[in-house]
Design a protein around this motif. Structure first.
Motif, mmCIF file in Angstrom:
data_model
loop_
_atom_site.group_PDB
_atom_site.id
_atom_site.type_symbol
_atom_site.label_atom_id
_atom_site.label_comp_id
_atom_site.label_asym_id
_atom_site.label_seq_id
_atom_site.Cartn_x
_atom_site.Cartn_y
_atom_site.Cartn_z
ATOM 1 N N LEU A 29 -3.815 -10.500 14.350
ATOM 2 C CA LEU A 29 -4.459 -10.800 16.111
ATOM 3 C C LEU A 29 -5.660 -9.948 16.266
ATOM 4 O O LEU A 29 -5.689 -9.006 15.825
ATOM 5 C CB LEU A 29 -3.563 -11.076 16.862
ATOM 6 C CG LEU A 29 -2.382 -11.823 16.710
ATOM 7 C CD1 LEU A 29 -1.130 -11.861 17.883
ATOM 8 C CD2 LEU A 29 -2.713 -13.411 16.865
ATOM 9 N N ALA A 32 -4.686 -7.381 18.562
ATOM 10 C CA ALA A 32 -2.824 -6.506 18.331
ATOM 11 C C ALA A 32 -2.772 -5.403 18.415
ATOM 12 O O ALA A 32 -3.252 -4.732 18.696
ATOM 13 C CB ALA A 32 -2.964 -6.784 15.941
ATOM 14 N N THR A 96 6.016 -6.813 13.444
ATOM 15 C CA THR A 96 6.048 -7.893 15.254
ATOM 16 C C THR A 96 4.858 -8.808 14.781
ATOM 17 O O THR A 96 3.942 -9.074 14.659
ATOM 18 C CB THR A 96 6.121 -7.349 16.606
ATOM 19 O OG1 THR A 96 7.225 -6.841 16.556
ATOM 20 C CG2 THR A 96 6.453 -8.321 17.424
ATOM 21 N N LEU A 98 3.290 -12.779 15.965
ATOM 22 C CA LEU A 98 3.577 -14.113 17.513
ATOM 23 C C LEU A 98 2.070 -15.414 16.100
ATOM 24 O O LEU A 98 0.979 -14.887 15.269
ATOM 25 C CB LEU A 98 1.954 -13.539 18.391
ATOM 26 C CG LEU A 98 2.203 -14.701 19.353
ATOM 27 C CD1 LEU A 98 3.469 -15.190 19.919
ATOM 28 C CD2 LEU A 98 1.513 -13.673 20.228
ATOM 29 N N LYS A 103 1.219 -8.685 15.403
ATOM 30 C CA LYS A 103 0.632 -8.432 16.743
ATOM 31 C C LYS A 103 1.269 -6.853 16.714
ATOM 32 O O LYS A 103 0.140 -6.962 17.978
ATOM 33 C CB LYS A 103 2.066 -9.112 17.830
ATOM 34 C CG LYS A 103 2.411 -9.220 19.086
ATOM 35 C CD LYS A 103 3.258 -9.929 19.633
ATOM 36 C CE LYS A 103 2.630 -9.821 21.410
ATOM 37 N NZ LYS A 103 4.323 -9.909 22.045
ATOM 38 N N THR A 104 2.284 -6.786 16.248
ATOM 39 C CA THR A 104 1.765 -5.061 16.362
ATOM 40 C C THR A 104 2.438 -4.588 15.163
ATOM 41 O O THR A 104 3.032 -5.357 14.429
ATOM 42 C CB THR A 104 3.125 -4.617 17.203
ATOM 43 O OG1 THR A 104 4.424 -5.090 17.409
ATOM 44 C CG2 THR A 104 2.924 -4.996 18.658
#
Length: 111
Positions: A29, A32, A96, A98, A103-104
């Motif tokens: 992202l 991110a 993680t 999304l 995202k992470t």
């Protein structure tokens, strides 16, 4: 890689195996967060700089050999090898997601 993973993670790992920085960046992202052994990098520019300096420059390739889900994250463990002291080193990568994007990503080397 024979482990079945969500597409953004598979794309990242496969791009890393080719040392393809653009391919590694694609699944993230725009906002991110990458946490590398406790140090935070936020946004695509910082993450790209980290990956160029810490992965591409030393030809570090992560080869996950285990995967699990943990508290909504996908956790991979395995060796990374390349042109760096102590190679290969064992790492944990915690993703993680999304909206079908990373995202992470938190990485930690085993000591």
């Amino acid at each position: 890689m024979s482990i079945k993973l969500p597409k953004p993670i598979t794309d990242f790992v496969e791009a890393n195996a080719r040392l393809d920085i653009d391919g590694m960046m694609e699944p993230f992202l725009k906002d991110a967060v990458f946490v590398d052994n406790g140090k935070r990098y936020v946004g695509l520019a910082e993450i790209r700089r980290l990956l160029v300096e810490e992965a591409i420059a030393v030809k570090a390739i992560f080869e996950p050999d285990t995967a699990r889900e943990e508290d909504g994250a996908v956790v991979l463990e395995g060796p990374a090898h390349g042109d760096f002291p102590g190679s290969p080193l064992r790492f944990t990568y915690r993703f993680t997601l999304l909206d079908e994007a990373i995202k992470t990503l938190e990485t930690r080397v085993w000591k």
